[in-house]
Scaffold this motif. Structure first.
Motif, PDB file in Angstrom:
ATOM      1  N   ASN A 178       0.525  -4.987  -7.330  1.00  8.53           N
ATOM      2  CA  ASN A 178       0.543  -3.538  -7.483  1.00  8.53           C
ATOM      3  C   ASN A 178      -0.067  -2.869  -6.262  1.00  8.53           C
ATOM      4  OD1 ASN A 178       1.605  -3.527 -10.171  1.00  8.53           O
ATOM      5  ND2 ASN A 178      -0.405  -4.146 -10.903  1.00  8.53           N
ATOM      6  N   SER A 179       0.482  -1.736  -5.901  1.00  2.45           N
ATOM      7  CA  SER A 179      -0.105  -0.942  -4.827  1.00  2.45           C
ATOM      8  C   SER A 179      -1.263  -0.111  -5.373  1.00  2.45           C
ATOM      9  CB  SER A 179       0.950  -0.014  -4.218  1.00  2.45           C
ATOM     10  OG  SER A 179       1.199   1.083  -5.086  1.00  2.45           O
TER      11      SER A 179
ATOM     12  N   ASP B 163       8.696   1.856  -9.214  1.00  5.74           N
ATOM     13  CA  ASP B 163       7.825   2.838  -8.552  1.00  5.74           C
ATOM     14  C   ASP B 163       8.174   4.241  -9.033  1.00  5.74           C
ATOM     15  OD1 ASP B 163       5.945   3.939  -6.923  1.00  5.74           O
ATOM     16  OD2 ASP B 163       7.094   3.748  -5.070  1.00  5.74           O
ATOM     17  N   LYS B 164       7.175   4.983  -9.480  1.00  2.00           N
ATOM     18  CA  LYS B 164       7.384   6.353  -9.956  1.00  2.00           C
ATOM     19  C   LYS B 164       6.556   7.299  -9.099  1.00  2.00           C
ATOM     20  CE  LYS B 164       7.403   9.197 -14.165  1.00  2.00           C
ATOM     21  NZ  LYS B 164       7.153   9.219 -15.616  1.00  2.00           N
TER      22      LYS B 164
ATOM     23  N   ALA C 277       0.854   3.541  -9.359  1.00  2.00           N
ATOM     24  CA  ALA C 277       0.921   2.377  -8.474  1.00  2.00           C
ATOM     25  C   ALA C 277       2.326   1.790  -8.510  1.00  2.00           C
ATOM     26  CB  ALA C 277      -0.106   1.322  -8.900  1.00  2.00           C
ATOM     27  N   ALA C 278       2.839   1.390  -7.338  1.00  2.00           N
ATOM     28  CA  ALA C 278       4.125   0.687  -7.264  1.00  2.00           C
ATOM     29  C   ALA C 278       3.928  -0.766  -7.696  1.00  2.00           C
ATOM     30  CB  ALA C 278       4.687   0.747  -5.849  1.00  2.00           C
TER      31      ALA C 278
ATOM     32  N   GLN D 299       0.851  -1.195   0.000  1.00  2.00           N
ATOM     33  CA  GLN D 299       0.000   0.000   0.000  1.00  2.00           C
ATOM     34  C   GLN D 299       0.884   1.241   0.000  1.00  2.00           C
ATOM     35  OE1 GLN D 299      -2.451   0.569   3.472  1.00  2.00           O
ATOM     36  NE2 GLN D 299      -3.772   2.051   2.467  1.00  2.00           N
ATOM     37  N   LYS D 300       0.537   2.199  -0.840  1.00  2.97           N
ATOM     38  CA  LYS D 300       1.280   3.460  -0.914  1.00  2.97           C
ATOM     39  C   LYS D 300       0.557   4.516  -0.088  1.00  2.97           C
ATOM     40  CE  LYS D 300       3.343   4.653  -4.674  1.00  2.97           C
ATOM     41  NZ  LYS D 300       3.705   5.132  -6.040  1.00  2.97           N
ATOM     42  N   ILE D 301       1.308   5.190   0.800  1.00  3.52           N
ATOM     43  CA  ILE D 301       0.730   6.239   1.626  1.00  3.52           C
ATOM     44  C   ILE D 301       1.677   7.433   1.653  1.00  3.52           C
ATOM     45  CG2 ILE D 301      -0.532   4.623   3.109  1.00  3.52           C
ATOM     46  CD1 ILE D 301       1.619   5.040   5.232  1.00  3.52           C
TER      47      ILE D 301
END
Length: 463
Positions: A125-126, A65-66, A108-109, A30-32
């Motif tokens: 994918n995140s 990841d961008k 998404a990562a 999860q990306k936060i």
């Protein structure tokens, strides 16, 4: 006969249960954003990835990841590291300093790893992440860029950082490195890591150096031009919003989402070319997110569409899967009840023993066939597929040779060969895998001479 039918249904139900449990057991990411306050131009924003590891063991992973917003950020094209065996862990990048206000969406990562339970390579994918950057009156926004590109996979270490300002004077600064001399920091919990090695606090602050050391140069002479460009951009965005509000398709989708309980967020604008801008208007409620997308081409609104987020589609698919599974289980229970209640049991018969045959794989022949297929692909101008097939042949050959019953990553194969093969074999295999990896990730242009060399080395190794 009925007993056989019931047995087959039970086996199918159990198989689906096992399959669903295995499929559900996967790495989650999860990306936060670690920020509880309003984000303004000039603020440091820490982007984090939170991992949930259900396998209770450390896992080597590849990360793509961008995170670019406000004309600044990190573009990680490939980064290899080992995820801890803890159930929950996370990494945090160096803070990113936005230079321009607006609404931005972080990609998404993508995390690739080998599932310890199945031995198969999987990719997860995140979530995507929307970030709103507010204007900072004490620090004027500028049309500047400072983006760091990272590639650290398969023993290849490439890093480049560009700093530019889009004005009539076109000032640009850039730097690159093929080693770890330029710092790139991520944090696992409380420890800071640079390319897999601990790093002191004095080496941190990559984005602050971008802001303090690079953008201050030529700032005075470019300031007025940048402010003028920003004003023009804001006027263009206001004009686009007015044109979009008049579009019938947009009005239809907006009314549909509003009636369904969705609330709109500020739109984001992505300039594709001088006469083409991509527009995204997010809509959210408590459990879902949708987006209205459109193109602004030569002063007209075109291609208005309504899109759902990947997370929502995945959730809907999971619900349908469990409903189907419950229906099958209910049918099996009903069938078993009817059989035991109303159908006479057949006499038991002695089972006929089945002698299993062990399948022997001629891995040398198969690996050489892969290399020949790679040559055919290269002759058909499928260079990337050809390099990938050579890499696959080497990994398949050594996995079979050493009795490893799973597909190996490049890094895993190099580690195994370092302790089992002679120096020449290790060097040839590593050189092949490194070159294949660079071509696969578009970091190196394929050519006939280099491809001929790796095919020759591969054929010499596969014996």
């Amino acid at each position: 006969m009925m007993r056989k039918v019931i047995a087959i249904l039970l086996i199918l139900a159990l198989g689906m249960l096992v399959t669903s449990s295995v499929a559900a057991k996967e790495l989650e990411v999860q990306k936060i954003v670690d920020s509880n306050k309003e984000i303004k131009v000039g603020d440091g924003v820490s982007v984090q990835l939170d991992f949930k590891n259900p396998f209770n063991s450390a896992i080597p992973v590849q990360l793509v990841d961008k995170n670019v917003f406000g004309n600044n950020g990190l573009d990680i094209q490939c980064l290899e590291f080992t995820l801890p065996g803890a159930a929950e862990s996370g990494i945090a990048y160096e803070p990113i300093v936005p230079y321009k206000p607006g609404m931005y969406t972080l990609d998404a990562a993508m995390v690739t790893y080998t599932n310890p339970d199945t031995g198969k390579e999987e990719t997860v994918n995140s979530n995507t992440l929307d970030i709103m950057v507010e204007e900072n009156k004490s620090m004027p926004s500028v049309q500047a860029e400072g983006i760091t590109t990272i590639y650290r996979c398969g023993g290849t270490n490439i890093q480049s950082t560009s700093y530019s300002s889009s004005s009539s004077t076109n000032s640009q600064f850039s730097s690159s490195s093929s080693s770890s001399s330029k710092s790139f920091n991520i944090q696992f919990g409380g420890s800071t890591v640079s390319g897999g090695q601990p790093q002191s606090g004095s080496q941190q602050g990559l984005q602050k150096r971008v802001d303090n050391n690079q953008l201050n140069q030529n700032m005075e002479q470019l300031k007025k031009e940048m402010e003028s460009e920003l004003q023009k951009q804001q006027e263009l965005e206001e004009q686009i919003q007015q044109e979009l509000a008049k579009d019938p398709a947009f009005q239809k989708y907006a009314e549909q989402l509003t009636n369904a309980g969705f609330n709109s967020s500020p739109p984001s604008f992505n300039p594709i070319s001088q006469n083409h801008t991509e527009i995204t208007v997010p809509y959210r409620n408590e459990s879902a997110e949708k987006k209205i997308k459109a193109d602004y081409v030569n002063g007209t609104i075109q291609n208005v569409t309504l899109e759902s987020t990947p997370e929502q589609k995945k959730e809907e698919g999971t619900i349908l899967w469990w409903l189907l599974l419950l229906i099958i289980i209910a049918l099996v229970i009903i069938g078993w009840f009817i059989y035991t209640k109303y159908i006479k049991k057949e006499p038991l018969q002695e089972p006929i023993p089945v002698v299993s045959k062990q399948i022997v794989v001629d891995y040398v022949t198969e690996a050489r066939r892969m290399v020949e297929e790679a040559e055919r692909l290269f002759s058909n101008s499928q260079e990337k597929d050809a390099y990938e097939k050579v890499s696959q042949a080497l990994r398949f050959y050594f996995a079979q040779k050493f009795g490893i019953k799973k597909e190996l990553l490049n890094t895993e194969l190099i580690t195994i060969l370092s302790g089992k093969e002679d120096t020449n074999t290790y060097s040839d295999v590593k050189a092949c895998l490194d070159l294949c990896g660079m071509v696969e990730f578009a970091k190196y242009k394929a050519n006939t001479d280099d491809f001929g060399k790796i095919v020759t080395m591969a054929k010499a190794v596969i014996i």
